[in-house]
Design a protein around this motif. Structure first.
Motif, PDB file in Angstrom:
ATOM      1  N   HIS A 110      22.106  51.356  50.906  1.00 21.55           N
ATOM      2  CA  HIS A 110      23.156  51.408  49.879  1.00 21.55           C
ATOM      3  C   HIS A 110      24.122  50.242  50.065  1.00 21.55           C
ATOM      4  CE1 HIS A 110      25.848  52.919  46.905  1.00 21.55           C
ATOM      5  NE2 HIS A 110      25.178  54.045  46.774  1.00 21.55           N
ATOM      6  N   SER A 136      30.298  56.048  47.440  1.00 23.50           N
ATOM      7  CA  SER A 136      28.935  56.537  47.212  1.00 23.50           C
ATOM      8  C   SER A 136      28.801  58.006  47.621  1.00 23.50           C
ATOM      9  CB  SER A 136      27.962  55.680  48.035  1.00 23.50           C
ATOM     10  OG  SER A 136      26.828  56.427  48.405  1.00 23.50           O
ATOM     11  N   TYR A 137      28.218  58.787  46.739  1.00 21.97           N
ATOM     12  CA  TYR A 137      27.975  60.204  47.046  1.00 21.97           C
ATOM     13  C   TYR A 137      26.962  60.332  48.185  1.00 21.97           C
ATOM     14  CZ  TYR A 137      30.333  62.063  42.837  1.00 21.97           C
ATOM     15  OH  TYR A 137      31.255  62.425  41.888  1.00 21.97           O
ATOM     16  N   SER A 138      25.870  59.572  48.104  1.00 23.09           N
ATOM     17  CA  SER A 138      24.847  59.724  49.153  1.00 23.09           C
ATOM     18  C   SER A 138      25.388  59.295  50.514  1.00 23.09           C
ATOM     19  CB  SER A 138      23.557  58.958  48.817  1.00 23.09           C
ATOM     20  OG  SER A 138      23.741  57.915  47.945  1.00 23.09           O
ATOM     21  N   PRO A 149      20.566  56.067  47.244  1.00 25.81           N
ATOM     22  CA  PRO A 149      20.935  56.557  45.918  1.00 25.81           C
ATOM     23  C   PRO A 149      19.673  56.578  45.043  1.00 25.81           C
ATOM     24  CG  PRO A 149      21.416  54.211  46.074  1.00 25.81           C
ATOM     25  CD  PRO A 149      20.786  54.612  47.398  1.00 25.81           C
ATOM     26  N   MET A 150      19.614  57.445  44.034  1.00 24.68           N
ATOM     27  CA  MET A 150      18.496  57.334  43.086  1.00 24.68           C
ATOM     28  C   MET A 150      18.777  56.161  42.160  1.00 24.68           C
ATOM     29  SD  MET A 150      16.871  59.797  40.143  1.00 24.68           S
ATOM     30  CE  MET A 150      15.639  60.663  41.078  1.00 24.68           C
ATOM     31  N   ASN A 195      16.708  54.282  39.166  1.00 23.34           N
ATOM     32  CA  ASN A 195      15.518  54.227  38.305  1.00 23.34           C
ATOM     33  C   ASN A 195      14.387  55.098  38.849  1.00 23.34           C
ATOM     34  OD1 ASN A 195      16.929  52.432  36.614  1.00 23.34           O
ATOM     35  ND2 ASN A 195      16.503  50.792  38.066  1.00 23.34           N
ATOM     36  N   PHE A 196      14.753  56.323  39.118  1.00 27.32           N
ATOM     37  CA  PHE A 196      13.839  57.402  39.521  1.00 27.32           C
ATOM     38  C   PHE A 196      13.309  57.277  40.947  1.00 27.32           C
ATOM     39  CE2 PHE A 196      13.330  56.653  34.921  1.00 27.32           C
ATOM     40  CZ  PHE A 196      14.064  57.763  34.497  1.00 27.32           C
ATOM     41  N   ALA A 244      21.692  60.877  46.389  1.00 21.66           N
ATOM     42  CA  ALA A 244      22.507  61.262  45.229  1.00 21.66           C
ATOM     43  C   ALA A 244      21.800  60.801  43.962  1.00 21.66           C
ATOM     44  CB  ALA A 244      23.891  60.635  45.325  1.00 21.66           C
ATOM     45  N   GLY A 250      22.247  61.017  39.530  1.00 19.17           N
ATOM     46  CA  GLY A 250      23.134  61.389  38.432  1.00 19.17           C
ATOM     47  C   GLY A 250      22.678  62.621  37.673  1.00 19.17           C
ATOM     48  N   GLY A 251      21.363  62.793  37.535  1.00 14.16           N
ATOM     49  CA  GLY A 251      20.807  63.964  36.858  1.00 14.16           C
ATOM     50  C   GLY A 251      20.178  64.906  37.872  1.00 14.16           C
ATOM     51  N   TYR A 281      16.806  66.536  39.476  1.00 15.99           N
ATOM     52  CA  TYR A 281      15.372  66.249  39.652  1.00 15.99           C
ATOM     53  C   TYR A 281      14.669  67.215  40.601  1.00 15.99           C
ATOM     54  CZ  TYR A 281      16.519  61.915  37.328  1.00 15.99           C
ATOM     55  OH  TYR A 281      16.959  60.994  36.397  1.00 15.99           O
ATOM     56  N   HIS A 341      25.772  65.251  39.061  1.00 15.10           N
ATOM     57  CA  HIS A 341      27.209  65.015  38.888  1.00 15.10           C
ATOM     58  C   HIS A 341      27.522  64.094  37.702  1.00 15.10           C
ATOM     59  CE1 HIS A 341      25.448  62.397  41.925  1.00 15.10           C
ATOM     60  NE2 HIS A 341      26.201  61.458  41.417  1.00 15.10           N
TER      61      HIS A 341
HETATM   62  C1  LIG Z   1      20.823  50.892  39.160  1.00 12.84           C
HETATM   63  C2  LIG Z   1      21.030  52.365  38.937  1.00 12.84           C
HETATM   64  C3  LIG Z   1      19.966  53.154  38.523  1.00 12.84           C
HETATM   65  C4  LIG Z   1      20.132  54.530  38.363  1.00 12.84           C
HETATM   66  N1  LIG Z   1      19.061  55.295  37.990  1.00 12.84           N
HETATM   67  C5  LIG Z   1      19.223  56.634  37.843  1.00 12.84           C
HETATM   68  C6  LIG Z   1      18.116  57.454  37.506  1.00 12.84           C
HETATM   69  O1  LIG Z   1      16.989  57.017  37.365  1.00 12.84           O
HETATM   70  N2  LIG Z   1      18.339  58.785  37.345  1.00 12.84           N
HETATM   71  C7  LIG Z   1      19.580  59.341  37.539  1.00 12.84           C
HETATM   72  O2  LIG Z   1      19.717  60.545  37.384  1.00 12.84           O
HETATM   73  N3  LIG Z   1      20.630  58.590  37.890  1.00 12.84           N
HETATM   74  C8  LIG Z   1      20.478  57.253  38.039  1.00 12.84           C
HETATM   75  N4  LIG Z   1      21.545  56.483  38.398  1.00 12.84           N
HETATM   76  C9  LIG Z   1      22.801  57.162  38.764  1.00 12.84           C
HETATM   77  C10 LIG Z   1      22.867  57.362  40.256  1.00 12.84           C
HETATM   78  O3  LIG Z   1      21.741  58.024  40.749  1.00 12.84           O
HETATM   79  C11 LIG Z   1      24.113  58.170  40.637  1.00 12.84           C
HETATM   80  O4  LIG Z   1      25.261  57.449  40.207  1.00 12.84           O
HETATM   81  C12 LIG Z   1      24.186  58.445  42.124  1.00 12.84           C
HETATM   82  O5  LIG Z   1      25.428  59.051  42.401  1.00 12.84           O
HETATM   83  C13 LIG Z   1      24.031  57.158  42.919  1.00 12.84           C
HETATM   84  O6  LIG Z   1      24.228  57.418  44.284  1.00 12.84           O
HETATM   85  P1  LIG Z   1      25.574  57.004  45.023  1.00 12.84           P
HETATM   86  O7  LIG Z   1      26.676  57.880  44.502  1.00 12.84           O
HETATM   87  O8  LIG Z   1      25.269  57.195  46.442  1.00 12.84           O
HETATM   88  O9  LIG Z   1      25.825  55.557  44.672  1.00 12.84           O
HETATM   89  C14 LIG Z   1      21.401  55.124  38.577  1.00 12.84           C
HETATM   90  C15 LIG Z   1      22.469  54.305  38.988  1.00 12.84           C
HETATM   91  C16 LIG Z   1      22.290  52.955  39.166  1.00 12.84           C
HETATM   92  C17 LIG Z   1      23.449  52.109  39.633  1.00 12.84           C
END
Ligand SMILES: Cc1cc2nc3c(=O)[nH]c(=O)nc-3n(C[C@H](O)[C@H](O)[C@H](O)COP(=O)(O)O)c2cc1C
Length: 211
Positions: A10, A17-19, A101-102, A104-105, A146, A148-149, A151, A186
């Protein structure tokens, strides 16, 4: 005394960052429960992780052909040696915590480069007449991610390719004790974001006591 690798993929820290926040909560609780264990942080965004490129292929080819390491070019030597160091460090450890972090899947590309550095026949797996066999049985791993949606269940579950891929790689290495902690949904449910994060932190602290 066990050695645990805290592998983070990360570019940001636990404050944004959540993760990373859940990963830190896990490691802090793990250290408290296991004060004699060695925790080795591996920040993939700040260390050198060579990609498998033309230098690596030519270096490996020369070694396979019986040439001495010193006959490799400077770039071949440094990349081949670094890949070997990363594998050896992984093999020497007992437990692994991956934090991603997730994106793009799946996960950030540096994580794939790191996994590529570990897939070394003779060190993490071997080929046999009956197919590949993992060489790291008895070790354990955790993936904190972490997303966003959502899975881990529901209609998007089939699109999740990061944890599933890591699970296949761990199995390939013989590591069958592989768990996941997901902070998910979240972005989809922003009004519940704080609760989702706090619940994941609580799960991480709890698991750290027995990991
Ligand atoms: C480049 C990028 C791609 C992402 N792709 C996805 C995705 O495929 N599916 C999803 O649910 N969220 C996606 N997100 C949202 C992140 O998974 C989400 O914000 C998560 O909290 C990221 O982890 P972090 O908080 O540790 O940064 C994406 C975010 C970024 C910046």
């Amino acid at each position: 005394m066990a050695t645990i690798l805290h592998i983070t993929a990360h570019p940001h820290d636990h404050q944004t960052s959540y993760s990373m926040a859940v990963g830190k909560a896990f490691i802090d609780a793990y250290r408290e429960a296991n004060p004699n264990d060695e925790v080795i942080p591996i920040d993939l965004y700040s260390i050198s992780v060579p990609h498998i490129d033309a230098d690596v292929f030519s270096g490996w080819g020369k070694l396979r052909g019986g040439q001495d390491f010193s006959s490799l070019s400077k770039d071949e030597q440094s990349k081949v040696a670094r890949l070997g160091e990363l594998t050896d460090q992984f093999v020497a450890a007992d437990k692994y915590v991956f934090v991603t972090p997730m994106w793009n899947f799946s996960f950030p590309p540096i994580m794939k480069a790191y996994i590529d550095s570990l897939c070394t026949a003779g060190k993490t797996f071997k080929y046999t007449e009956n197919g590949p066999v993992g060489l790291l049985p008895g070790k354990k791993a955790l993936h904190i991610q972490a997303r966003g949606g959502v899975y881990s269940e529901g209609p998007a579950a089939a699109m999740e390719m990061g944890h599933r891929y890591l699970s296949i790689i761990m199995g390939f290495f013989g590591i069958t004790d592989f768990q996941g902690i997901f902070v998910e949904g979240h972005n989809q449910f922003p009004d519940k974001a704080q609760q989702i994060k706090e619940e994941a932190i609580a799960r991480a602290k709890d698991l750290a006591k027995s990991f």
